[in-house]
Design an enzyme around this catalytic site. Structure first.
Site, mmCIF file in Angstrom:
data_model
loop_
_atom_site.group_PDB
_atom_site.id
_atom_site.type_symbol
_atom_site.label_atom_id
_atom_site.label_comp_id
_atom_site.label_asym_id
_atom_site.label_seq_id
_atom_site.Cartn_x
_atom_site.Cartn_y
_atom_site.Cartn_z
ATOM 1 N N ARG A 11 81.586 8.052 -4.580
ATOM 2 C CA ARG A 11 82.481 7.970 -3.374
ATOM 3 C C ARG A 11 84.416 8.480 -3.880
ATOM 4 O O ARG A 11 85.261 9.057 -3.580
ATOM 5 C CB ARG A 11 82.830 8.377 -1.839
ATOM 6 C CG ARG A 11 81.532 7.995 -1.331
ATOM 7 C CD ARG A 11 80.729 9.839 -2.068
ATOM 8 N NE ARG A 11 79.469 9.805 -1.002
ATOM 9 C CZ ARG A 11 78.597 9.398 -1.352
ATOM 10 N NH1 ARG A 11 77.769 8.777 -2.193
ATOM 11 N NH2 ARG A 11 76.635 9.342 -0.385
ATOM 12 N N ASP A 59 98.083 -17.347 3.436
ATOM 13 C CA ASP A 59 98.340 -17.248 5.032
ATOM 14 C C ASP A 59 98.772 -19.136 5.154
ATOM 15 O O ASP A 59 98.141 -19.180 4.393
ATOM 16 C CB ASP A 59 98.244 -16.935 5.459
ATOM 17 C CG ASP A 59 99.154 -16.528 7.494
ATOM 18 O OD1 ASP A 59 98.822 -17.502 7.922
ATOM 19 O OD2 ASP A 59 98.271 -15.384 6.998
ATOM 20 N N ARG A 70 93.348 -8.258 17.513
ATOM 21 C CA ARG A 70 94.425 -7.149 16.496
ATOM 22 C C ARG A 70 93.909 -7.378 15.270
ATOM 23 O O ARG A 70 93.968 -6.412 13.616
ATOM 24 C CB ARG A 70 95.489 -6.872 16.343
ATOM 25 C CG ARG A 70 96.340 -7.956 16.551
ATOM 26 C CD ARG A 70 97.350 -8.230 16.826
ATOM 27 N NE ARG A 70 98.724 -9.202 16.592
ATOM 28 C CZ ARG A 70 98.328 -10.644 16.978
ATOM 29 N NH1 ARG A 70 97.180 -10.389 17.911
ATOM 30 N NH2 ARG A 70 98.976 -11.837 16.837
ATOM 31 N N LEU A 107 104.751 -19.372 0.489
ATOM 32 C CA LEU A 107 105.308 -19.480 -1.102
ATOM 33 C C LEU A 107 106.965 -18.786 -0.680
ATOM 34 O O LEU A 107 107.377 -18.498 0.265
ATOM 35 C CB LEU A 107 104.375 -17.733 -1.820
ATOM 36 C CG LEU A 107 103.480 -17.397 -2.155
ATOM 37 C CD1 LEU A 107 102.723 -16.272 -2.276
ATOM 38 C CD2 LEU A 107 102.560 -19.086 -2.816
ATOM 39 N N ASP A 127 105.384 -11.727 8.336
ATOM 40 C CA ASP A 127 106.074 -10.733 9.853
ATOM 41 C C ASP A 127 106.993 -11.669 10.549
ATOM 42 O O ASP A 127 107.682 -12.081 11.747
ATOM 43 C CB ASP A 127 104.680 -11.671 11.564
ATOM 44 C CG ASP A 127 104.865 -13.183 11.107
ATOM 45 O OD1 ASP A 127 105.557 -13.974 10.177
ATOM 46 O OD2 ASP A 127 104.319 -13.184 11.880
ATOM 47 N N THR A 131 110.566 -14.276 4.918
ATOM 48 C CA THR A 131 109.517 -13.899 3.893
ATOM 49 C C THR A 131 109.630 -12.872 2.967
ATOM 50 O O THR A 131 109.515 -12.457 1.829
ATOM 51 C CB THR A 131 108.417 -14.259 4.758
ATOM 52 O OG1 THR A 131 108.329 -15.440 5.269
ATOM 53 C CG2 THR A 131 107.130 -13.969 3.820
ATOM 54 N N CYS A 186 105.004 -10.856 17.639
ATOM 55 C CA CYS A 186 104.104 -10.776 18.508
ATOM 56 C C CYS A 186 103.631 -11.880 19.993
ATOM 57 O O CYS A 186 103.131 -11.102 20.545
ATOM 58 C CB CYS A 186 102.433 -10.536 17.889
ATOM 59 S SG CYS A 186 103.289 -9.328 15.964
ATOM 60 N N CYS A 243 123.930 -4.042 -3.679
ATOM 61 C CA CYS A 243 122.340 -4.767 -3.164
ATOM 62 C C CYS A 243 122.969 -5.948 -3.722
ATOM 63 O O CYS A 243 122.993 -6.262 -5.066
ATOM 64 C CB CYS A 243 121.364 -4.127 -3.665
ATOM 65 S SG CYS A 243 120.570 -4.627 -2.826
ATOM 66 N N CYS A 246 118.848 -5.738 -5.959
ATOM 67 C CA CYS A 246 118.546 -4.801 -7.090
ATOM 68 C C CYS A 246 120.301 -4.518 -7.925
ATOM 69 O O CYS A 246 120.148 -4.209 -8.991
ATOM 70 C CB CYS A 246 118.040 -3.598 -6.652
ATOM 71 S SG CYS A 246 118.562 -2.848 -5.507
#
Length: 255
Positions: A11, A59, A70, A107, A127, A131, A186, A243, A246
């Site tokens: 597909r 994780d 969720r 990490l 979250d 990180t 959350c 910045c 970058c």
């Protein structure tokens, strides 16, 4: 591709914009997904289903009963299990042909840089700002495109940061690492279950487009979703020449 792959991905192959060439690019790609929670779940599932050749999911948490409202990678019987191990089971059930690397760790430093450098595309499904900034910095240094998503309450956001393109902004151009933000979790704010599905699936879509060099990415734009009104707003993002991430990198490259 063998006959089984031609059938499995038929597909996609039927789409003129993808075809066999595009699908082969997906099969040869390595996606690094940071976070196996609400955003990482749909993102990783769609990447696996699409046939991403190698999927590294990271994780450091375990599956909790409160996640199951969720986080669709996980199931009731896996409560207490490492999220990445639970994720690997679900992803291999969808597609046993791809390589899945499950890393239970947070990490940082050289370890993060090495993993980002090995990836074709990085999906930030974490979250917290610490990180996100660390992942962004690693992506800028390695020249690897970053697909960033976030969701809390009924509000979601998505953008792509691809500093391979001249004058493209990075995450730090939008949210300065020197600026203090109030973290919204959350666990205290709550989150509408389908919202993370919408944003995470869009992250997968943007990642696959980047892998194939297809269409126009969300780079240079911040997409904001109000799920209560089901309305999208788009904000343009410009590169910040000052910045600290970058800006300094490109000035060094120019000299």
């Amino acid at each position: 591709m063998n006959d089984n792959q031609l059938l499995r991905y038929s597909r996609h192959i039927l789409l003129d914009q993808i075809g066999i060439e595009g699908q082969q690019k997906i099969l040869a790609a390595h996606a690094l997904v940071i976070g196996a929670g609400g955003l990482g779940s749909p993102a990783a599932l769609y990447l696996a289903g699409a046939g991403i050749g190698k999927l590294t999911i990271v994780d450091d948490d375990e599956v909790d009963l409160t996640n199951l409202q969720r986080q669709i990678l996980h199931t009731t019987e896996r409560v207490g299990q490492n999220k990445v191990d639970s994720a690997k089971i679900s992803l291999h059930a969808i597609n046993p042909e791809i390589e899945i690397v499950a890393l239970k760790e947070r990490l940082q430093g050289e370890r993060l840089q090495a993993l980002v450098h090995s990836a074709t595309v990085v999906l930030d499904c974490s979250d917290n700002f610490k990180t996100r900034h660390a992942v962004n910095s690693a992506c800028v240094t390695a020249g690897v495109p970053l697909v960033s998503g976030a969701a809390i309450s009924f509000d979601g956001q998505l953008s792509v940061f691809d500093t391979r393109t001249k004058d493209a902004p990075c995450y730090a151009c939008l949210f300065s690492p020197d600026q203090e933000f109030e973290e919204a979790q959350c666990s205290t704010m709550g989150v509408f279950a389908p919202l993370v599905g919408i944003i995470g699936t869009m992250q997968a879509a943007e990642a696959l487009k980047l892998v194939m060099g297809l269409g126009q990415s969300a780079a240079g734009r911040l997409l904001l979703l109000d799920a209560l009104a089901m309305e999208w707003n788009t904000i343009g993002i410009s590169k910040n020449s000052d910045c600290p991430v970058c800006g300094s990198l490109h000035s060094k490259l120019q000299h």
